[in-house]
Write a protein that holds these residues in place. Structure first.
Motif, PDB file in Angstrom:
ATOM      1  N   VAL A  97       0.824  -1.208   0.000  1.00  0.00           N
ATOM      2  CA  VAL A  97       0.000   0.000   0.000  1.00  0.00           C
ATOM      3  C   VAL A  97       0.862   1.263   0.000  1.00  0.00           C
ATOM      4  O   VAL A  97       0.706   2.124  -0.870  1.00  0.00           O
ATOM      5  N   PRO A  98       1.807   1.400   0.943  1.00  0.00           N
ATOM      6  CA  PRO A  98       2.663   2.588   0.848  1.00  0.00           C
ATOM      7  C   PRO A  98       3.489   2.611  -0.425  1.00  0.00           C
ATOM      8  O   PRO A  98       3.751   3.695  -0.969  1.00  0.00           O
ATOM      9  N   ASP A 194      -1.946  10.334  -8.212  1.00  0.00           N
ATOM     10  CA  ASP A 194      -2.795  10.487  -7.026  1.00  0.00           C
ATOM     11  C   ASP A 194      -2.434   9.418  -5.993  1.00  0.00           C
ATOM     12  O   ASP A 194      -2.941   8.297  -6.027  1.00  0.00           O
ATOM     13  N   ALA A 195      -1.564   9.772  -5.073  1.00  0.00           N
ATOM     14  CA  ALA A 195      -1.031   8.794  -4.128  1.00  0.00           C
ATOM     15  C   ALA A 195      -2.112   8.239  -3.209  1.00  0.00           C
ATOM     16  O   ALA A 195      -2.160   7.029  -2.942  1.00  0.00           O
ATOM     17  N   ALA A 196      -2.984   9.106  -2.726  1.00  0.00           N
ATOM     18  CA  ALA A 196      -4.000   8.648  -1.780  1.00  0.00           C
ATOM     19  C   ALA A 196      -4.912   7.616  -2.427  1.00  0.00           C
ATOM     20  O   ALA A 196      -5.186   6.559  -1.848  1.00  0.00           O
ATOM     21  N   MET A 202      -4.984  -0.035  -3.910  1.00  0.00           N
ATOM     22  CA  MET A 202      -4.129  -1.190  -3.619  1.00  0.00           C
ATOM     23  C   MET A 202      -4.620  -1.910  -2.363  1.00  0.00           C
ATOM     24  O   MET A 202      -4.650  -3.144  -2.292  1.00  0.00           O
ATOM     25  N   SER A 203      -5.011  -1.138  -1.401  1.00  0.00           N
ATOM     26  CA  SER A 203      -5.500  -1.719  -0.152  1.00  0.00           C
ATOM     27  C   SER A 203      -6.720  -2.586  -0.404  1.00  0.00           C
ATOM     28  O   SER A 203      -6.813  -3.719   0.084  1.00  0.00           O
ATOM     29  N   GLN A 204      -7.646  -2.069  -1.184  1.00  0.00           N
ATOM     30  CA  GLN A 204      -8.860  -2.836  -1.482  1.00  0.00           C
ATOM     31  C   GLN A 204      -8.529  -4.104  -2.262  1.00  0.00           C
ATOM     32  O   GLN A 204      -9.093  -5.170  -2.015  1.00  0.00           O
TER      33      GLN A 204
ATOM     34  N   THR B  89      14.785   4.851   5.969  1.00  0.00           N
ATOM     35  CA  THR B  89      13.939   5.713   6.799  1.00  0.00           C
ATOM     36  C   THR B  89      12.490   5.649   6.331  1.00  0.00           C
ATOM     37  O   THR B  89      11.556   5.658   7.130  1.00  0.00           O
ATOM     38  N   GLU B  90      12.347   5.556   5.024  1.00  0.00           N
ATOM     39  CA  GLU B  90      11.005   5.574   4.441  1.00  0.00           C
ATOM     40  C   GLU B  90      10.267   4.265   4.693  1.00  0.00           C
ATOM     41  O   GLU B  90       9.075   4.252   5.012  1.00  0.00           O
ATOM     42  N   ALA B  91      10.980   3.158   4.565  1.00  0.00           N
ATOM     43  CA  ALA B  91      10.306   1.861   4.589  1.00  0.00           C
ATOM     44  C   ALA B  91      10.117   1.306   5.995  1.00  0.00           C
ATOM     45  O   ALA B  91       9.137   0.606   6.267  1.00  0.00           O
ATOM     46  N   ARG B  92      11.051   1.623   6.880  1.00  0.00           N
ATOM     47  CA  ARG B  92      11.021   0.960   8.182  1.00  0.00           C
ATOM     48  C   ARG B  92       9.711   1.120   8.939  1.00  0.00           C
ATOM     49  O   ARG B  92       9.198   0.134   9.478  1.00  0.00           O
ATOM     50  N   PRO B  93       9.137   2.307   9.026  1.00  0.00           N
ATOM     51  CA  PRO B  93       7.886   2.407   9.786  1.00  0.00           C
ATOM     52  C   PRO B  93       6.790   1.493   9.255  1.00  0.00           C
ATOM     53  O   PRO B  93       6.040   0.905  10.041  1.00  0.00           O
ATOM     54  N   HIS B  94       6.720   1.355   7.951  1.00  0.00           N
ATOM     55  CA  HIS B  94       5.655   0.537   7.371  1.00  0.00           C
ATOM     56  C   HIS B  94       5.816  -0.936   7.729  1.00  0.00           C
ATOM     57  O   HIS B  94       4.868  -1.708   7.658  1.00  0.00           O
TER      58      HIS B  94
END
Lengths: 219, 219
Positions: A97-98, A194-196, A202-204, B89-94
DNA sequence: AAGGGTGAACCTGTCAGACAGCCGGACAGC
DNA sequence: GCTGTCCGGCTGTCTGACAGGTTCACCCTT
């Protein structure tokens, strides 16, 4: 930076020479004695450095013959099928998702073209095995377009795992048309930057795939 | 099976003792001289075996002090320098935030014990290199306790990448005490089985680490 | 008595030299 | 042509030594 010992220094030089491909696979290194002379250290130091290379799987040393390069890079010891279906269903949303969101912001025109081609090919594809391959490539492409190598690598891992799980194929028949539609929505969001929306789509998609997998596993 | 050399034999023994947990993370090995006597080999042989352990990331050796265990299993996938600081830094939180939440729900008593040992060892540790090794093991342990192999593998990846980036060492001096406190909060939440708090604590920790890294890179 | 400095003991890092055993190839003899 | 032997080179291991880092108990100073 910690001052490095002579052994570490020699190890770093050897490793970089091997990984850079300057010493091809199968090549024989100079003898310990001549390496020692070459780097101006004792043979003990060279031997410790060579041990480090061997421990990483870069070289093997044969008594009476010498030390030989057996790999250009540290091996990825990937066990196919090491992930359970639960592992995958659970982890994928947190990663893909991210990644889809970042892909919407960072994708290059070339990456966009590739995604379009893949989605188009999937629409007309009815061979399950081929379709699964395209699907994997689509997800992998999004991860690469995220511009983040961590995401790229872990999705590649997941892709390999899925490709070797028979449940995946069983699922395709039911999910193929629905997935095609979901893929188009994801692609559209990434095209639009459109990232959001990309994240939501993707989540769905992953949620639907997860449910389908569960229903097969519990059948 | 090829007859193994004395050095290989000693390496295998050391490795199995470390991986079996007989020598806990943070523990100090016997001196090279006494290991040599213990196994009936020369100090050179012991040193080569120790080099192998170090190359695999199991131990670190400090001049004048000794050799210390910093991890109890070999990472499957060494990816030296593959990831940029931004990637990490970007990926770790996810990845690590949800992993911490799952760890709070699923950790076994043994995993909890190991985490406690690591955190305790970190508190009293002021050598940056050793501390970094322990820190990596802590994050890896949480990922393993999540019970999800995808998380476990990708965190192992990240761990190895960080262990070989010099920025990590530069960062430690400023961040060590703050990190110790953050680690204790994460551990407490996992001990309590409180997934939400574990996620928050890990999120804050990674955020702080990310800011510290940025400030170093932009200095 | 508290605090600080010092030295001995221990540890790792590196070196030089030595010898046994393994390996491959050259070479002589058949 | 085939074979067996020998030699040079290489790794595996050991010994002994010294330099430099680390720790800690002990002693001297205050």
């Amino acid at each position: 930076m910690a001052r490095l010992s002579a052994a570490e220094a020699v190890f770093n030089v050897l490793r970089s020479e091997i990984e850079s491909g300057k010493l091809g696979v199968g090549a024989k290194l100079s003898s310990e004695a001549s390496l020692a002379q070459q780097y101006g250290v004792s043979r003990s130091v060279v031997r410790e450095a060579l041990r480090s290379c061997t421990a990483l799987g870069l070289t093997v040393t044969k008594t009476g013959r010498g030390t030989f390069v057996v790999a250009n890079h540290v091996a990825k010891d990937l066990v196919l099928g090491q992930y359970s279906a639960r592992d995958l269903t659970e982890a994928r949303p947190h990663i893909e998702v991210p990644a889809a969101g970042l892909a919407a912001e960072r994708r290059s025109p070339e990456e966009l073209d590739t995604m379009r081609e893949i989605v188009a090919a999937m629409s007309g594809e009815d061979d399950p095995e081929v379709w699964v391959g395209l699907d994997s490539s689509f997800h992998a492409m999004i991860a690469r377009a995220s511009g983040n190598k961590v995401f790229e690598n872990v999705v590649a891992d997941i892709r390999d795992a899925l490709a070797h799980q028979s449940e995946t194929l069983n699922m395709v028949a039911d999910r193929q048309h629905a997935s095609d539609e979901e893929h188009r929505r994801i692609l559209a969001a990434i095209e639009a930057g459109d990232a959001a929306t990309a994240r939501i789509a993707m989540s769905q998609h992953l949620h639907a795939v997860g449910i389908a997998l569960d229903s097969i596993l519990n059948a």
